[in-house]
Design an enzyme around this catalytic site. Structure first.
Site, PDB file in Angstrom:
ATOM      1  N   ASP A  92     -11.370   1.679  -1.147  1.00 34.50           N
ATOM      2  CA  ASP A  92     -10.438   2.593  -0.475  1.00 34.50           C
ATOM      3  C   ASP A  92     -11.180   3.438   0.579  1.00 34.50           C
ATOM      4  O   ASP A  92     -10.933   4.637   0.730  1.00 34.50           O
ATOM      5  CB  ASP A  92      -9.693   3.505  -1.451  1.00 34.50           C
ATOM      6  CG  ASP A  92      -8.315   3.900  -0.945  1.00 34.50           C
ATOM      7  OD1 ASP A  92      -7.974   3.544   0.198  1.00 34.50           O
ATOM      8  OD2 ASP A  92      -7.574   4.573  -1.682  1.00 34.50           O
ATOM      9  N   HIS A  99       0.850  -1.198   0.000  1.00 35.06           N
ATOM     10  CA  HIS A  99       0.000   0.000   0.000  1.00 35.06           C
ATOM     11  C   HIS A  99       0.886   1.248   0.000  1.00 35.06           C
ATOM     12  O   HIS A  99       1.978   1.240   0.573  1.00 35.06           O
ATOM     13  CB  HIS A  99      -0.886  -0.026   1.264  1.00 35.06           C
ATOM     14  CG  HIS A  99      -1.904   1.058   1.300  1.00 35.06           C
ATOM     15  ND1 HIS A  99      -1.604   2.338   1.713  1.00 35.06           N
ATOM     16  CD2 HIS A  99      -3.207   1.057   0.950  1.00 35.06           C
ATOM     17  CE1 HIS A  99      -2.706   3.077   1.610  1.00 35.06           C
ATOM     18  NE2 HIS A  99      -3.684   2.331   1.156  1.00 35.06           N
TER      19      HIS A  99
HETATM   20 CA    CA Z   1      -5.894   2.973   0.683  1.00 32.60          CA
END
Ligand code: CA
Length: 347
Positions: free
Chosen positions: A310, A184
């Site tokens: 997200d 990430h």
């Molecule tokens: Ca993210």
């Protein structure tokens, strides 16, 4: 409320959804007040998230929820399940040994939250990458004892990338456990951030993709996957644009690695593009745009592409309708939303 039954033919599993322990949020606040760490990217981004701005306040509240507010948001947007991971930079902002102790606490806390809603949540284990033996041990504990489904690597660690072999214990553990590591983004390291910062391009708008794509390629060309050929790394944000570069990365790396120009660049066992197709998995986190998603579907393969929203950073309840309408067969859509995540995370 959007339906969340199976009558649409698939359950929506969102695979890159952020969570922040209240303790970690407090530590971020403390660092922002005291400024003991030289990370201008972190101070810029999180300086906003702890501010009084209404958007920042809502994000701060949502990201710390492991209960009712998060589930209500999932119901409102038609998300059946979230794969939760500790938000960047997570424990990687701190001294490596302190980070290892924090990872244990936050993984315990996450596992407790998941256990209360096992049909709605699963989680990934945090670890402190620059404390290699402890990182491998914590990934193993997270998977075998806490039931977590893989690891979360929140980008570089204060400018250190994990292509150096001294940090590979955790990758060896991931391969042995047969679990993926999600790579990430982190805020950009201090040596990289300045040209982005002036025009506000440092974070999710563009900078994250540059740095995370760089990290992924450093891993690839280092020979990591020749050492651990079954290792699987997940990239968000449509692969940080790497699928678009497949041809040129492959062409140029093949030639560069044969010249001997760089002592740390040696020919790999397979062409670079093969690793991007066989050792990386992809999610569309933050990209509710059918074209790049369908491009990955075509050039990488339909068994390597998963859905992500997200949340809460990009909590847009209407986005799933755009993706439901993509030009994919019902079987391919079900694989995108559900089937691949079930296989990859063993749900
Ligand atoms: Ca993210």
């Amino acid at each position: 409320m959007a339906d969340r039954k199976t009558d649409r033919g698939y359950r929506r599993i969102a695979t890159e959804e952020a969570w922040c322990s209240p303790e970690l949020f407090g530590l971020f606040r403390k660092e922002l007040a005291e400024r003991t760490i030289d990370e201008p990217g972190f101070h810029s981004l999180y300086g906003f998230f702890v501010s009084e701005a209404p958007r920042a306040q809502a994000l701060a509240r949502r990201i710390q929820s492991l209960g009712e507010e998060r589930i209500a948001d999932m119901d409102a947007s038609g998300i059946d399940m979230q794969i939760l991971s500790l938000t960047a930079p997570g424990v990687q902002l701190f001294d490596p040994v302190e980070g290892s102790a924090l990872a244990i606490r936050f993984n315990d806390e996450l596992a407790e939250g998941v256990a209360k809603h096992p049909d709605r949540f699963a989680g990934l284990a945090a670890f402190s990458p620059l404390d290699p033996a402890a990182a491998a041990k914590e990934l193993e504990r997270g998977v075998t004892k806490l039931g977590l489904k893989g690891g979360i690597l929140n980008g570089h660690v204060r400018g250190t990338y994990l292509d150096d072999q001294q940090y590979w214990d955790v990758f060896e553990a991931a391969e042995a456990l047969d679990v993926p590591i999600y790579l990430h983004p982190n805020t950009l390291p201090k040596d990289m951030v300045q040209p982005f910062l002036k025009r506000g391009l440092d974070a999710a708008v563009y900078g994250f993709a540059c740095d995370t794509g760089l990290h992924a390629l450093r891993l690839l060309v280092s020979g990591l996957f020749d050492r651990f050929p079954k290792l699987q790394i997940i990239l968000g944000h449509c692969g940080e644009a790497l699928p678009y570069w497949l041809y040129r990365i492959n062409y140029m790396h093949t030639h560069i690695s044969r010249t001997g120009r760089y002592p740390d660049v040696q020919p790999l066992k397979r062409p670079a593009r093969d690793y991007l197709r066989e050792n990386f998995l992809y999610t569309n986190s933050g990209v509710a745009d059918p074209d790049p998603i369908q491009y990955i579907h075509k050039v990488i393969g339909k068994d390597r592409l998963m859905y992500a929203m997200d949340y809460p950073w990009q909590f847009e309840p209407e986005e799933v309708a755009i993706l439901d309408a993509m030009d994919l067969s019902p079987e391919d859509l079900a694989q995108f939303y559900e089937g691949n995540a079930r296989r990859v995370f063993k749900l």
